[in-house]
Write a protein that holds these residues in place. Structure first.
Motif, PDB file in Angstrom:
ATOM      1  N   ARG A  34      26.077  49.711  44.189  1.00 23.10           N
ATOM      2  CA  ARG A  34      25.079  48.702  43.841  1.00 23.10           C
ATOM      3  C   ARG A  34      23.700  49.311  44.046  1.00 23.10           C
ATOM      4  O   ARG A  34      23.458  49.974  45.049  1.00 23.10           O
ATOM      5  CB  ARG A  34      25.222  47.463  44.724  1.00 23.10           C
ATOM      6  CG  ARG A  34      26.566  46.782  44.638  1.00 23.10           C
ATOM      7  CD  ARG A  34      26.719  46.109  43.259  1.00 23.10           C
ATOM      8  NE  ARG A  34      27.991  45.455  43.139  1.00 23.10           N
ATOM      9  CZ  ARG A  34      29.058  46.004  42.573  1.00 23.10           C
ATOM     10  NH1 ARG A  34      29.017  47.219  42.096  1.00 23.10           N
ATOM     11  NH2 ARG A  34      30.171  45.328  42.474  1.00 23.10           N
ATOM     12  N   THR A 139      37.104  45.991  41.597  1.00 24.32           N
ATOM     13  CA  THR A 139      35.808  45.405  41.933  1.00 24.32           C
ATOM     14  C   THR A 139      35.566  44.147  41.105  1.00 24.32           C
ATOM     15  O   THR A 139      35.039  43.151  41.601  1.00 24.32           O
ATOM     16  CB  THR A 139      34.678  46.422  41.685  1.00 24.32           C
ATOM     17  OG1 THR A 139      34.943  47.592  42.457  1.00 24.32           O
ATOM     18  CG2 THR A 139      33.327  45.861  42.068  1.00 24.32           C
ATOM     19  N   ARG A 140      35.982  44.190  39.847  1.00 25.90           N
ATOM     20  CA  ARG A 140      35.803  43.032  38.965  1.00 25.90           C
ATOM     21  C   ARG A 140      36.510  41.805  39.536  1.00 25.90           C
ATOM     22  O   ARG A 140      35.954  40.713  39.581  1.00 25.90           O
ATOM     23  CB  ARG A 140      36.330  43.340  37.560  1.00 25.90           C
ATOM     24  CG  ARG A 140      36.174  42.170  36.588  1.00 25.90           C
ATOM     25  CD  ARG A 140      36.918  42.414  35.282  1.00 25.90           C
ATOM     26  NE  ARG A 140      38.337  42.642  35.471  1.00 25.90           N
ATOM     27  CZ  ARG A 140      39.244  41.665  35.680  1.00 25.90           C
ATOM     28  NH1 ARG A 140      38.859  40.415  35.753  1.00 25.90           N
ATOM     29  NH2 ARG A 140      40.517  41.965  35.840  1.00 25.90           N
ATOM     30  N   GLU A 143      34.596  40.418  42.482  1.00 23.96           N
ATOM     31  CA  GLU A 143      33.381  39.718  42.059  1.00 23.96           C
ATOM     32  C   GLU A 143      33.670  38.412  41.322  1.00 23.96           C
ATOM     33  O   GLU A 143      32.954  37.431  41.488  1.00 23.96           O
ATOM     34  CB  GLU A 143      32.537  40.631  41.175  1.00 23.96           C
ATOM     35  CG  GLU A 143      31.930  41.797  41.931  1.00 23.96           C
ATOM     36  CD  GLU A 143      31.195  42.778  41.039  1.00 23.96           C
ATOM     37  OE1 GLU A 143      31.410  42.775  39.802  1.00 23.96           O
ATOM     38  OE2 GLU A 143      30.407  43.566  41.588  1.00 23.96           O
ATOM     39  N   GLU A 144      34.708  38.393  40.506  1.00 21.30           N
ATOM     40  CA  GLU A 144      34.959  37.222  39.658  1.00 21.30           C
ATOM     41  C   GLU A 144      35.899  36.189  40.282  1.00 21.30           C
ATOM     42  O   GLU A 144      35.852  35.021  39.909  1.00 21.30           O
ATOM     43  CB  GLU A 144      35.538  37.672  38.316  1.00 21.30           C
ATOM     44  CG  GLU A 144      34.547  38.463  37.482  1.00 21.30           C
ATOM     45  CD  GLU A 144      35.146  38.973  36.174  1.00 21.30           C
ATOM     46  OE1 GLU A 144      36.307  38.632  35.843  1.00 21.30           O
ATOM     47  OE2 GLU A 144      34.439  39.725  35.466  1.00 21.30           O
ATOM     48  N   THR A 147      35.122  36.530  45.603  1.00 20.70           N
ATOM     49  CA  THR A 147      33.803  36.161  46.117  1.00 20.70           C
ATOM     50  C   THR A 147      33.426  34.716  45.812  1.00 20.70           C
ATOM     51  O   THR A 147      33.011  33.991  46.731  1.00 20.70           O
ATOM     52  CB  THR A 147      32.729  37.144  45.616  1.00 20.70           C
ATOM     53  OG1 THR A 147      33.099  38.459  46.048  1.00 20.70           O
ATOM     54  CG2 THR A 147      31.355  36.797  46.149  1.00 20.70           C
TER      55      THR A 147
END
Length: 167
Positions: A34, A139-140, A143-144, A147
């Motif tokens: 990030r 990671t997707r 995040e989707e 989180t």
């Protein structure tokens, strides 16, 4: 002891993670990057008055709940902070769970938080704590799926501080 490493040498976490993921059949591990700094903020209240919410990535679940499975499980377990600690279990593919199964507090420190609350060092522990299985390759999906679910649950508790315990 890990092969090729002396007993007291620090772990090469990146290399060990890459070996672990390769042994599980995953492609080369890619670290999430990030460019923006994290949105950490100072609590608006003193810790002695703060409500603390615990989130742990050690795969902790309560007896009677479904254990985490081992491939990109993005589910969350809701665990009452006053749960009988003998009912807590772990299911995780990416760390040796021996110590966690002997003392759950090393990955999900409910007792130390309760001691801090009793001593007046923190105001209180939120009624619910949250657990998930870290080591999620996607990671997707973090995040989707993971989180937003954690944010939704934590918002309901309205803590002043969140203690995230990574494994």
């Amino acid at each position: 002891m890990i092969e090729g490493r002396s007993e007291h040498a620090p772990a090469d976490y990146v290399a060990e993670t890459q070996r672990l993921y390769a042994s599980l059949g995953y492609d080369d591990y890619r670290w999430a990057e990030r460019t923006e700094p994290p949105a950490f903020v100072r609590p608006e209240v003193d810790l002695a008055d703060a409500r603390v919410c615990l989130i742990g990535s050690g795969g902790v679940y309560q007896s009677g709940q479904v254990a985490f499975h081992t491939k990109d499980d993005t589910s969350v377990r809701i665990i009452r902070s006053d749960v009988d600690r003998d009912l807590l279990r772990t299911a995780h593919f990416a760390y040796d769970q021996t110590d966690a199964r002997s003392d759950i507090n090393c990955v999900f420190p409910l007792d130390p938080l309760a001691e801090l609350a009793a001593a007046g060092e923190i105001g209180a522990i939120c009624d619910e704590a949250y657990a998930f299985m870290g080591g999620i390759y996607s990671t997707r999906r973090v995040e989707e799926i993971l989180t937003p679910r954690l944010v939704e649950l934590v918002d309901q508790q309205a803590p002043d501080v969140i203690l995230l315990v990574p494994v």
